[in-house]
Design a protein around this motif. Structure first.
Motif, PDB file in Angstrom:
ATOM      1  N   TRP A  88      51.565  26.917  28.167  1.00 43.31           N
ATOM      2  CA  TRP A  88      52.383  26.892  26.952  1.00 43.31           C
ATOM      3  C   TRP A  88      53.854  26.577  27.231  1.00 43.31           C
ATOM      4  O   TRP A  88      54.703  26.707  26.357  1.00 43.31           O
ATOM      5  CB  TRP A  88      52.288  28.229  26.214  1.00 43.31           C
ATOM      6  CG  TRP A  88      52.511  29.390  27.136  1.00 43.31           C
ATOM      7  CD1 TRP A  88      53.710  29.925  27.519  1.00 43.31           C
ATOM      8  CD2 TRP A  88      51.524  30.135  27.828  1.00 43.31           C
ATOM      9  NE1 TRP A  88      53.525  30.949  28.405  1.00 43.31           N
ATOM     10  CE2 TRP A  88      52.168  31.104  28.603  1.00 43.31           C
ATOM     11  CE3 TRP A  88      50.122  30.087  27.870  1.00 43.31           C
ATOM     12  CZ2 TRP A  88      51.502  32.005  29.413  1.00 43.31           C
ATOM     13  CZ3 TRP A  88      49.456  30.989  28.670  1.00 43.31           C
ATOM     14  CH2 TRP A  88      50.138  31.936  29.435  1.00 43.31           C
ATOM     15  N   ARG A  89      54.154  26.092  28.430  1.00 44.27           N
ATOM     16  CA  ARG A  89      55.552  25.766  28.766  1.00 44.27           C
ATOM     17  C   ARG A  89      56.108  24.720  27.798  1.00 44.27           C
ATOM     18  O   ARG A  89      55.448  23.754  27.451  1.00 44.27           O
ATOM     19  CB  ARG A  89      55.643  25.219  30.193  1.00 44.27           C
ATOM     20  CG  ARG A  89      57.068  24.854  30.575  1.00 44.27           C
ATOM     21  CD  ARG A  89      57.140  24.286  31.968  1.00 44.27           C
ATOM     22  NE  ARG A  89      58.419  23.661  32.202  1.00 44.27           N
ATOM     23  CZ  ARG A  89      59.174  23.869  33.254  1.00 44.27           C
ATOM     24  NH1 ARG A  89      58.765  24.682  34.204  1.00 44.27           N
ATOM     25  NH2 ARG A  89      60.325  23.252  33.381  1.00 44.27           N
ATOM     26  N   MET A  90      57.357  24.946  27.408  1.00 46.54           N
ATOM     27  CA  MET A  90      58.052  23.999  26.540  1.00 46.54           C
ATOM     28  C   MET A  90      58.441  22.765  27.334  1.00 46.54           C
ATOM     29  O   MET A  90      58.748  22.865  28.530  1.00 46.54           O
ATOM     30  CB  MET A  90      59.316  24.653  25.963  1.00 46.54           C
ATOM     31  CG  MET A  90      59.017  25.826  25.070  1.00 46.54           C
ATOM     32  SD  MET A  90      60.495  26.729  24.577  1.00 46.54           S
ATOM     33  CE  MET A  90      61.471  25.458  23.831  1.00 46.54           C
ATOM     34  N   GLY A  91      58.485  21.625  26.685  1.00 48.16           N
ATOM     35  CA  GLY A  91      58.923  20.392  27.338  1.00 48.16           C
ATOM     36  C   GLY A  91      60.429  20.395  27.529  1.00 48.16           C
ATOM     37  O   GLY A  91      61.162  21.196  26.939  1.00 48.16           O
ATOM     38  N   ASP A  92      60.898  19.521  28.387  1.00 49.15           N
ATOM     39  CA  ASP A  92      62.344  19.392  28.602  1.00 49.15           C
ATOM     40  C   ASP A  92      63.005  18.909  27.334  1.00 49.15           C
ATOM     41  O   ASP A  92      62.488  18.068  26.623  1.00 49.15           O
ATOM     42  CB  ASP A  92      62.631  18.410  29.738  1.00 49.15           C
ATOM     43  CG  ASP A  92      62.166  18.960  31.080  1.00 49.15           C
ATOM     44  OD1 ASP A  92      62.089  20.187  31.219  1.00 49.15           O
ATOM     45  OD2 ASP A  92      61.877  18.148  31.977  1.00 49.15           O
ATOM     46  N   TRP A 151      49.471  36.088  34.888  1.00 49.58           N
ATOM     47  CA  TRP A 151      50.020  36.674  36.104  1.00 49.58           C
ATOM     48  C   TRP A 151      49.173  37.890  36.463  1.00 49.58           C
ATOM     49  O   TRP A 151      48.598  38.538  35.598  1.00 49.58           O
ATOM     50  CB  TRP A 151      51.449  37.149  35.903  1.00 49.58           C
ATOM     51  CG  TRP A 151      52.478  36.090  35.644  1.00 49.58           C
ATOM     52  CD1 TRP A 151      52.284  34.814  35.209  1.00 49.58           C
ATOM     53  CD2 TRP A 151      53.879  36.248  35.783  1.00 49.58           C
ATOM     54  NE1 TRP A 151      53.472  34.157  35.075  1.00 49.58           N
ATOM     55  CE2 TRP A 151      54.477  35.018  35.419  1.00 49.58           C
ATOM     56  CE3 TRP A 151      54.695  37.293  36.180  1.00 49.58           C
ATOM     57  CZ2 TRP A 151      55.851  34.824  35.446  1.00 49.58           C
ATOM     58  CZ3 TRP A 151      56.060  37.093  36.198  1.00 49.58           C
ATOM     59  CH2 TRP A 151      56.627  35.865  35.846  1.00 49.58           C
ATOM     60  N   ASN A 200      51.458  29.166  37.454  1.00 51.49           N
ATOM     61  CA  ASN A 200      51.756  29.680  36.115  1.00 51.49           C
ATOM     62  C   ASN A 200      53.107  30.384  36.017  1.00 51.49           C
ATOM     63  O   ASN A 200      53.564  30.665  34.924  1.00 51.49           O
ATOM     64  CB  ASN A 200      50.646  30.619  35.649  1.00 51.49           C
ATOM     65  CG  ASN A 200      49.375  29.864  35.408  1.00 51.49           C
ATOM     66  OD1 ASN A 200      49.355  28.841  34.743  1.00 51.49           O
ATOM     67  ND2 ASN A 200      48.284  30.351  35.986  1.00 51.49           N
ATOM     68  N   ARG A 201      53.755  30.652  37.148  1.00 52.11           N
ATOM     69  CA  ARG A 201      55.073  31.285  37.090  1.00 52.11           C
ATOM     70  C   ARG A 201      56.061  30.369  36.382  1.00 52.11           C
ATOM     71  O   ARG A 201      56.815  30.806  35.522  1.00 52.11           O
ATOM     72  CB  ARG A 201      55.581  31.625  38.503  1.00 52.11           C
ATOM     73  CG  ARG A 201      56.967  32.289  38.473  1.00 52.11           C
ATOM     74  CD  ARG A 201      57.417  32.717  39.848  1.00 52.11           C
ATOM     75  NE  ARG A 201      57.663  31.607  40.740  1.00 52.11           N
ATOM     76  CZ  ARG A 201      58.812  30.918  40.792  1.00 52.11           C
ATOM     77  NH1 ARG A 201      59.802  31.209  39.990  1.00 52.11           N
ATOM     78  NH2 ARG A 201      58.956  29.930  41.654  1.00 52.11           N
ATOM     79  N   ARG A 202      56.065  29.109  36.741  1.00 54.94           N
ATOM     80  CA  ARG A 202      57.018  28.170  36.136  1.00 54.94           C
ATOM     81  C   ARG A 202      56.354  27.180  35.194  1.00 54.94           C
ATOM     82  O   ARG A 202      57.034  26.542  34.402  1.00 54.94           O
ATOM     83  CB  ARG A 202      57.765  27.413  37.238  1.00 54.94           C
ATOM     84  CG  ARG A 202      58.633  28.366  38.060  1.00 54.94           C
ATOM     85  CD  ARG A 202      59.586  27.664  38.975  1.00 54.94           C
ATOM     86  NE  ARG A 202      60.420  26.719  38.253  1.00 54.94           N
ATOM     87  CZ  ARG A 202      60.763  25.528  38.727  1.00 54.94           C
ATOM     88  NH1 ARG A 202      60.342  25.122  39.903  1.00 54.94           N
ATOM     89  NH2 ARG A 202      61.537  24.733  38.032  1.00 54.94           N
ATOM     90  N   ASN A 203      55.058  27.019  35.292  1.00 57.50           N
ATOM     91  CA  ASN A 203      54.377  25.999  34.497  1.00 57.50           C
ATOM     92  C   ASN A 203      53.130  26.542  33.803  1.00 57.50           C
ATOM     93  O   ASN A 203      52.026  26.039  34.028  1.00 57.50           O
ATOM     94  CB  ASN A 203      54.007  24.808  35.399  1.00 57.50           C
ATOM     95  CG  ASN A 203      55.237  24.120  35.929  1.00 57.50           C
ATOM     96  OD1 ASN A 203      56.002  23.550  35.167  1.00 57.50           O
ATOM     97  ND2 ASN A 203      55.441  24.182  37.232  1.00 57.50           N
ATOM     98  N   PRO A 204      53.295  27.552  32.942  1.00 58.57           N
ATOM     99  CA  PRO A 204      52.123  28.027  32.207  1.00 58.57           C
ATOM    100  C   PRO A 204      51.671  26.958  31.210  1.00 58.57           C
ATOM    101  O   PRO A 204      52.455  26.057  30.873  1.00 58.57           O
ATOM    102  CB  PRO A 204      52.650  29.273  31.478  1.00 58.57           C
ATOM    103  CG  PRO A 204      54.091  28.990  31.280  1.00 58.57           C
ATOM    104  CD  PRO A 204      54.522  28.234  32.517  1.00 58.57           C
ATOM    105  N   TRP A 242      49.299  36.573  30.195  1.00 60.17           N
ATOM    106  CA  TRP A 242      50.218  35.468  30.477  1.00 60.17           C
ATOM    107  C   TRP A 242      49.919  34.830  31.842  1.00 60.17           C
ATOM    108  O   TRP A 242      50.723  34.096  32.388  1.00 60.17           O
ATOM    109  CB  TRP A 242      51.678  35.912  30.396  1.00 60.17           C
ATOM    110  CG  TRP A 242      51.982  37.201  31.090  1.00 60.17           C
ATOM    111  CD1 TRP A 242      52.388  37.371  32.388  1.00 60.17           C
ATOM    112  CD2 TRP A 242      51.921  38.499  30.529  1.00 60.17           C
ATOM    113  NE1 TRP A 242      52.560  38.692  32.682  1.00 60.17           N
ATOM    114  CE2 TRP A 242      52.274  39.427  31.532  1.00 60.17           C
ATOM    115  CE3 TRP A 242      51.575  39.001  29.269  1.00 60.17           C
ATOM    116  CZ2 TRP A 242      52.316  40.795  31.334  1.00 60.17           C
ATOM    117  CZ3 TRP A 242      51.621  40.363  29.070  1.00 60.17           C
ATOM    118  CH2 TRP A 242      51.985  41.240  30.088  1.00 60.17           C
TER     119      TRP A 242
END
Length: 128
Positions: A122-126, A95, A116-120, A93
């Motif tokens: 595969w982050r979902m959109g708002d 980290w 990558n902690r908050r914005n990997p 992931w």
């Protein structure tokens, strides 16, 4: 909303306070024998300990602290006598993590994730 603090249980407040001081947290409240509170050295969050009559379960809380230089910090903490369950390892992931337990048995993950902690990837959109 912003996370203010996390409180974890401990049976031996003095031993747990010393552990988290060695990790690098700055103690801001001392209310023995039941409570202690710390500031994280970066950001505005705090972390506290509350004495309980029993230790936490092994698969309970996991506390994550992010560091800029994980490997050097792990080496420094090992030299200070802390024992790690895992050495720093790159995870799928994105980290880099190392694990140890505090005196009460709470699992502590020291990690570095950077963006990558908050914005990997595969982050979902708002969502609305």
């Amino acid at each position: 909303m912003n996370l203010n603090q996390v409180t974890v249980p401990c049976a031996d407040l003095a031993a747990s306070v010393e552990f988290y001081r060695v990790l690098g947290l700055r103690q801001i409240v001392s209310s023995p024998p039941d409570y202690a509170r710390f500031e994280c050295p970066v950001g505005g969050s705090t972390f506290s300990l509350h004495r309980t009559s029993r230790d936490p379960v092994a698969d309970g809380v996991v506390v994550y602290f992010e560091l800029d230089d994980l490997d050097a910090t792990v080496n420094r903490l090992k030299s200070a006598g802390l024992r790690f369950e895992t050495e720093p390892q790159d995870q799928p992931w994105l980290w880099r993590e190392a694990y140890l337990r505090d005196p009460a048995g709470n699992l502590v993950c020291l990690f570095h994730a950077g963006v990558n902690r908050r914005n990997p990837p595969w982050r979902m959109g708002d969502r609305i």
